[in-house]
Design a protein around this motif. Structure first.
Motif, PDB file in Angstrom:
ATOM      1  N   GLU A  95       0.838  -1.202   0.000  1.00  0.00           N
ATOM      2  CA  GLU A  95       0.000   0.000   0.000  1.00  0.00           C
ATOM      3  C   GLU A  95       0.871   1.249   0.000  1.00  0.00           C
ATOM      4  O   GLU A  95       0.612   2.213  -0.728  1.00  0.00           O
ATOM      5  CB  GLU A  95      -0.868   0.005   1.269  1.00  0.00           C
ATOM      6  CG  GLU A  95      -2.348  -0.164   1.030  1.00  0.00           C
ATOM      7  CD  GLU A  95      -3.105  -0.087   2.354  1.00  0.00           C
ATOM      8  OE1 GLU A  95      -3.620   0.997   2.671  1.00  0.00           O
ATOM      9  OE2 GLU A  95      -3.171  -1.110   3.080  1.00  0.00           O
ATOM     10  N   GLN A  98       2.379   1.903  -3.315  1.00  0.00           N
ATOM     11  CA  GLN A  98       1.379   2.501  -4.210  1.00  0.00           C
ATOM     12  C   GLN A  98       1.287   3.999  -3.943  1.00  0.00           C
ATOM     13  O   GLN A  98       1.286   4.810  -4.867  1.00  0.00           O
ATOM     14  CB  GLN A  98       0.019   1.832  -4.005  1.00  0.00           C
ATOM     15  CG  GLN A  98      -1.130   2.503  -4.769  1.00  0.00           C
ATOM     16  CD  GLN A  98      -0.921   2.468  -6.274  1.00  0.00           C
ATOM     17  OE1 GLN A  98      -0.689   1.412  -6.841  1.00  0.00           O
ATOM     18  NE2 GLN A  98      -0.983   3.619  -6.927  1.00  0.00           N
ATOM     19  N   ARG A 101       4.135   5.758  -5.460  1.00  0.00           N
ATOM     20  CA  ARG A 101       3.947   5.972  -6.906  1.00  0.00           C
ATOM     21  C   ARG A 101       2.996   7.133  -7.141  1.00  0.00           C
ATOM     22  O   ARG A 101       3.235   7.973  -8.008  1.00  0.00           O
ATOM     23  CB  ARG A 101       3.384   4.694  -7.554  1.00  0.00           C
ATOM     24  CG  ARG A 101       4.431   3.632  -7.834  1.00  0.00           C
ATOM     25  CD  ARG A 101       3.885   2.569  -8.779  1.00  0.00           C
ATOM     26  NE  ARG A 101       2.747   1.835  -8.218  1.00  0.00           N
ATOM     27  CZ  ARG A 101       2.842   0.809  -7.382  1.00  0.00           C
ATOM     28  NH1 ARG A 101       4.036   0.384  -7.003  1.00  0.00           N
ATOM     29  NH2 ARG A 101       1.766   0.198  -6.939  1.00  0.00           N
TER      30      ARG A 101
END
Lengths: 128, 128
Positions: A95, A98, A101
């Motif tokens: 998580e 992510q 990103r």
DNA sequence: AGCCATAGTTACGTAAAAGTCAATTTTCGA
DNA sequence: TCGAAAATTGACTTTTACGTAACTATGGCT
């Protein structure tokens, strides 16, 4: 390093209210010791508060933060529980990657927008 | 690339409800065109939705996301406004960098916790 | 024409995360 | 030891970000 902090010391240090710290205690995120009724925050509690606020900045809910701080606790003695914790850690790490990103993408688009603005300024004859 | 998407197409693609998309429109985050009363989402609207959801994942509020998506818009023609936007972009970028640090720190602590668990497993004679 | 799916609006409801207020204690320095 | 400052609990309120319900409109199929 000091042994104890009062509740208002921590609220000042972190810019939060006493209500917030009591709320976190109700939610089982922190467990300061007591002298009578008064809460005394140890360095470990203070560090936990830091971790909680970090989680908040990253958009995690209280429930998610509870999960995360449980991962920070001393590892239990049972194999099944240990494996479960490891699995959850992997999950949270994914998580977080992510989110990282998402951050990179957002920064990239902000950079592009900024360049657009700078170019526009140049067109208008403004020296950068 | 398609010219238009229906509201349910987007809800399916992004795993959100129609209520959410209408709410985002009410909040001024998106402005799909209309055929009669029906909303038609252009690719640009779809991309905006992506950006909005990215912001959500990073824990930004609707108000903050509104600010961010305004930065993505075409730069205005006035010098003062341009400089203001640039200043806000810097600000958001700083916030994002803070979040990135938070992520690194959290990942580091999770790594440490995981190692602790793995060691504990080794002690218990479990093969890694 | 009748029906179903999809879309729309309006309005009320709700869960999370505190904020705020009131009414007591408790602590602690002069 | 006394009184201000700091803490406690409990209850009620607020804000955000939608969920849910109720009802209407529209377009395609048979």
């Amino acid at each position: 390093m000091r042994e104890f902090y009062t509740i208002t010391e921590l609220t000042r240090e972190f810019g939060i209210s006493t209500r917030t710290l009591r709320f976190y205690e109700d939610e089982g995120l922190i467990s300061p010791v007591r002298r009578g009724r008064t809460r005394l925050f140890r360095p470990a509690d203070r560090h936990l508060v830091k971790q909680i606020l970090r989680g908040k900045r990253l958009g995690f809910s209280i429930a998610e933060i509870r999960e995360i701080v449980q991962m920070y606790r001393d590892p239990p003695g049972e194999v099944g529980q240990l494996k479960q914790i490891i699995a959850k850690i992997e999950e949270k790490r994914d998580e977080l990657r992510q989110k990282r990103r998402d951050i990179e993408d957002t920064i990239a688009e902000l950079n592009a927008s900024e360049e657009g603005c700078v170019e526009r300024l140049a067109e208008l004859g403004v020296k950068g």
